[in-house]
Design an enzyme around this catalytic site. Structure first.
Site, PDB file in Angstrom:
ATOM      1  N   ASP A  44       0.868  -1.353  -0.095  1.00 47.45           N
ATOM      2  CA  ASP A  44      -0.042   0.000  -0.040  1.00 47.45           C
ATOM      3  C   ASP A  44       0.934   1.223  -0.006  1.00 47.45           C
ATOM      4  OD1 ASP A  44       0.862  -0.066   2.523  1.00 47.45           O
ATOM      5  OD2 ASP A  44      -1.197   0.081   3.560  1.00 47.45           O
ATOM      6  N   SER A  45       2.191   1.266  -0.106  1.00 47.75           N
ATOM      7  CA  SER A  45       3.176   2.219  -0.381  1.00 47.75           C
ATOM      8  C   SER A  45       2.750   2.985  -1.560  1.00 47.75           C
ATOM      9  CB  SER A  45       4.551   1.647  -0.392  1.00 47.75           C
ATOM     10  OG  SER A  45       4.754   0.516  -1.179  1.00 47.75           O
ATOM     11  N   ASP A  83      -1.282  -6.253  -0.316  1.00 50.56           N
ATOM     12  CA  ASP A  83      -1.563  -5.868   0.763  1.00 50.56           C
ATOM     13  C   ASP A  83      -2.802  -5.383   1.061  1.00 50.56           C
ATOM     14  OD1 ASP A  83       0.150  -5.150   2.896  1.00 50.56           O
ATOM     15  OD2 ASP A  83       0.962  -3.247   2.054  1.00 50.56           O
ATOM     16  N   LYS A 112      -1.132  -9.373   2.770  1.00 51.06           N
ATOM     17  CA  LYS A 112      -0.224  -9.033   3.699  1.00 51.06           C
ATOM     18  C   LYS A 112      -1.199  -8.071   5.062  1.00 51.06           C
ATOM     19  CE  LYS A 112       3.107  -5.747   3.671  1.00 51.06           C
ATOM     20  NZ  LYS A 112       2.729  -4.825   4.560  1.00 51.06           N
ATOM     21  N   GLU A 180       9.929  -4.227   9.841  1.00 52.64           N
ATOM     22  CA  GLU A 180      10.260  -2.798   9.114  1.00 52.64           C
ATOM     23  C   GLU A 180      10.576  -1.939  10.355  1.00 52.64           C
ATOM     24  OE1 GLU A 180       7.285  -1.151   6.699  1.00 52.64           O
ATOM     25  OE2 GLU A 180       8.390   0.661   6.282  1.00 52.64           O
TER      26      GLU A 180
HETATM   27  O1  KIV Z   1       3.639  -1.274   1.452  1.00 50.89           O
HETATM   28  C1  KIV Z   1       4.765  -1.621   1.308  1.00 50.89           C
HETATM   29  O2  KIV Z   1       5.399  -1.288   0.411  1.00 50.89           O
HETATM   30  C2  KIV Z   1       5.127  -2.321   2.457  1.00 50.89           C
HETATM   31  C3  KIV Z   1       6.685  -2.604   2.437  1.00 50.89           C
HETATM   32  C4  KIV Z   1       7.475  -1.626   2.768  1.00 50.89           C
HETATM   33  C5  KIV Z   1       7.200  -3.818   3.330  1.00 50.89           C
HETATM   34  O3  KIV Z   1       4.531  -2.760   3.365  1.00 50.89           O
END
Ligand code: KIV
Length: 282
Positions: A44-45, A83, A112, A180
């Protein structure tokens, strides 16, 4: 054949370090897949690096589904993890609905979600229903409004809680866990206690694998470089130079060249431009 969570566990058991990268679209997924990266995380980045939000909090499930579908289409070998964004797994029932959509509507092979022991019952139910889950502790970006952006678990009490969280997540059936922004010593201690692989980001070399954000690794920003990221390329500069060259060639008429253009027989053009031909269809 796609990598499965069983393959990932075998890699961990053999002591092979596991590279993971984020991707958000068809083209980058294709590149990561062809590079042999066994797991792609549609993080979700996305909200920050692709959609321009100031945090991951505004990201919606529909946005995640849209991008995860593209990543699944772009990859053939890599295990794709979708995610679950903020407030899409606040109860077991909501998590089942959200993870169900992620699996059924995108073709991702896993989801995730962020959180410690408190989300263990949610993980357990998803796993019971056949949905592979990766956990995520330490700095959890969806809680940025509570915890800020800083290394987590430096003090004994917080470190002990994080170890307990990791064990609860493993016991709930997660196939892996992201650590993280936590001290390297703590990440190594958690890794040593778990059977499942730990995947670190800003958590030192003692994890079973590492995950990096696509844009950080490739230098897709000219002005931002998080400490935990290593730039393997400076694509913002290269892309900027390419786009500047393109715009300049359009302005001065050197692009397109004859090699980029189609032609037609001269007599066909002459006939098409004759006064009779131009008016004849009206
Ligand atoms: O959202 C994301 O990219 C993440 C990673 C940084 C692990 O959760």
């Amino acid at each position: 054949m796609r990598t499965t969570i069983l393959d990932i566990q075998k890699m961990k058991d053999r002591g092979e370090r596991i590279p993971v990268i984020t991707a958000y679209d068809y083209t980058s997924a294709q590149i990561a897949d062809r590079a042999g990266v066994p797991m792609i995380l549609v993080g979700d980045s996305l909200g920050m690096v692709v959609l321009g939000y100031s945090s991951t909090v505004p990201v919606t499930l529909d946005e995640m589904l849209h991008h995860t579908r593209a990543v699944v289409r772009g990859s053939q070998q890599s295990l794709v993890i979708g995610d679950l964004p903020f407030l899409t797994y606040a109860s077991v029932a909501q998590a089942v609905a959200s993870a169900g959509r992620m699996m059924q509507e995108t073709g991702a092979q896993a989801v995730k979600l962020e959180g410690g022991a408190a989300v263990a019952p949610i993980i357990a139910r998803l796993v019971e229903l056949g949905i592979p889950v990766m956990g995520h502790i330490g700095f959890t970006p969806q809680s940025v409004n509570q915890i800020g952006t800083r290394v987590q678990g430096r003090q004994a009490e917080a470190a002990a809680r994080m170890i307990a969280d990791s064990m609860a997540i493993e016991a709930a059936g997660a196939f892996g866990i992201v650590l993280e922004l936590i001290p390297a010593e703590l990440a190594a201690a958690i890794t040593a206690r778990l059977r499942i692989p730990t995947i670190g980001i800003g958590a030192g070399v003692g994890c079973a694998g590492q995950v990096q954000v696509w844009h950080d690794l490739l230098g897709l920003y000219s002005d931002f470089a998080p400490r935990h990221a290593k730039r393997y390329a400076s694509l913002a500069d290269q892309i900027g130079a390419a786009v500047t060259a393109y715009a300049s060639e359009v302005r001065d008429g050197t692009f397109p060249g004859v090699e980029h253009s189609a032609t037609m027989p001269e007599d066909a053009l002459r006939a098409a431009l004759s006064p009779g031909a131009i008016g004849s269809r009206e």
